[in-house]
Design a protein around this motif. Structure first.
Motif, PDB file in Angstrom:
ATOM      1  N   MET A   1      42.223  39.007  43.455  1.00 16.19           N
ATOM      2  CA  MET A   1      41.936  37.606  43.443  1.00 16.19           C
ATOM      3  C   MET A   1      42.892  36.948  42.513  1.00 16.19           C
ATOM      4  O   MET A   1      44.016  36.770  42.846  1.00 16.19           O
ATOM      5  N   ILE A 145      42.513  33.576  51.246  1.00 16.18           N
ATOM      6  CA  ILE A 145      41.120  33.953  50.981  1.00 16.18           C
ATOM      7  C   ILE A 145      40.942  34.342  49.517  1.00 16.18           C
ATOM      8  O   ILE A 145      39.997  33.911  48.844  1.00 16.18           O
ATOM      9  N   SER A 146      41.871  35.156  49.009  1.00 20.73           N
ATOM     10  CA  SER A 146      41.786  35.616  47.629  1.00 20.73           C
ATOM     11  C   SER A 146      41.834  34.454  46.642  1.00 20.73           C
ATOM     12  O   SER A 146      41.056  34.390  45.682  1.00 20.73           O
ATOM     13  N   LEU A 149      38.535  32.494  46.823  1.00 19.91           N
ATOM     14  CA  LEU A 149      37.452  33.235  46.168  1.00 19.91           C
ATOM     15  C   LEU A 149      37.622  33.229  44.648  1.00 19.91           C
ATOM     16  O   LEU A 149      36.632  33.208  43.907  1.00 19.91           O
ATOM     17  N   SER A 150      38.869  33.257  44.175  1.00 21.41           N
ATOM     18  CA  SER A 150      39.122  33.221  42.742  1.00 21.41           C
ATOM     19  C   SER A 150      38.656  31.901  42.140  1.00 21.41           C
ATOM     20  O   SER A 150      38.091  31.877  41.037  1.00 21.41           O
ATOM     21  N   ALA A 153      34.853  32.154  42.050  1.00 20.73           N
ATOM     22  CA  ALA A 153      34.420  33.116  41.037  1.00 20.73           C
ATOM     23  C   ALA A 153      34.641  32.571  39.632  1.00 20.73           C
ATOM     24  O   ALA A 153      33.784  32.718  38.757  1.00 20.73           O
ATOM     25  N   TYR A 174      35.047  41.178  40.187  1.00 18.82           N
ATOM     26  CA  TYR A 174      36.061  40.186  40.559  1.00 18.82           C
ATOM     27  C   TYR A 174      37.419  40.846  40.737  1.00 18.82           C
ATOM     28  O   TYR A 174      38.132  40.617  41.717  1.00 18.82           O
ATOM     29  N   TRP A 181      41.969  42.513  48.279  1.00 19.14           N
ATOM     30  CA  TRP A 181      42.759  41.526  49.019  1.00 19.14           C
ATOM     31  C   TRP A 181      44.262  41.747  48.866  1.00 19.14           C
ATOM     32  O   TRP A 181      45.026  41.463  49.783  1.00 19.14           O
TER      33      TRP A 181
END
Length: 198
Positions: A1, A145-146, A149-150, A153, A174, A181
């Protein structure tokens, strides 16, 4: 991420899929090692605990590694001061490292707050870079996506940092997802390279 690999819009043309593939593999491997160390030495530490020496070192190393990885990509791409996004990511990573050095003398919760802010901002940078690279390098959907999501998160870490139940296992999770990814990105870039050679 977060583990952000950054290149500006002016330098994406010099960053090759094979170079990114190698760098992403290195980053994924580093993340897995980091996760293993956190899981075996520090994952039980909760928000109100003071970080152990091992936990402190691991927390400081993580954003610093992102700076090193960005510098590696800058060297690989042959860019310098023209890489404005990379420069911003390096500055962010150095600020996060400095903030973490201060935070680890307090509590895990304080360190999680710093980590969360860094993850959110570096994830946003990663998302922007991945979107810019779609046309020039391709196979950027894992990094999109990564990065997304980071951001989520990081916001979650920051919001939960004051909770007495927050612990370092969330940070390990995480990083594990980040490694996943990056591995997916290696596969996606490999597939794209093979198709381009046909």
């Amino acid at each position: 991420m977060t583990q952000t690999t950054v290149t500006s819009s002016t330098t994406t043309t010099t960053t090759t899929p094979s170079g990114l593939r190698s760098l992403h593999l290195i980053r994924a491997t580093f993340s897995l090692i980091w996760v293993a160390l956190v899981a075996t030495t520090s994952a039980s530490l909760v928000s109100t605990d003071k970080p152990t020496a091992i936990a402190a070192v691991l927390l400081v190393i993580y954003p610093l590694w992102d700076v090193i990885a960005t510098l590696l990509e800058r060297r690989m791409a042959g860019t310098g001061s023209t890489d404005h996004v990379g420069t911003a990511n390096i500055a962010l990573g150095l600020a996060a490292t400095a903030g973490m050095i201060i935070a680890v003398f307090s509590t895990i919760g304080t360190a999680l707050l710093v980590f969360g802010i860094w993850a959110l901002l570096s994830g946003a940078i990663q998302l922007v870079v991945a979107i810019r690279r779609r046309r020039t390098v391709g196979a950027q959907w894992p990094m999109v996506i990564s990065g997304g999501l980071s951001v989520l998160a990081g916001a979650s870490f920051a919001a939960k940092s004051a909770s007495a139940t927050s612990d370092l296992s969330t940070v390990a999770g995480y990083s594990a997802f980040g490694a996943f990814w990056f591995f997916v990105s290696v596969i996606a870039l490999s597939i794209r390279s093979r198709r381009a050679q046909r």
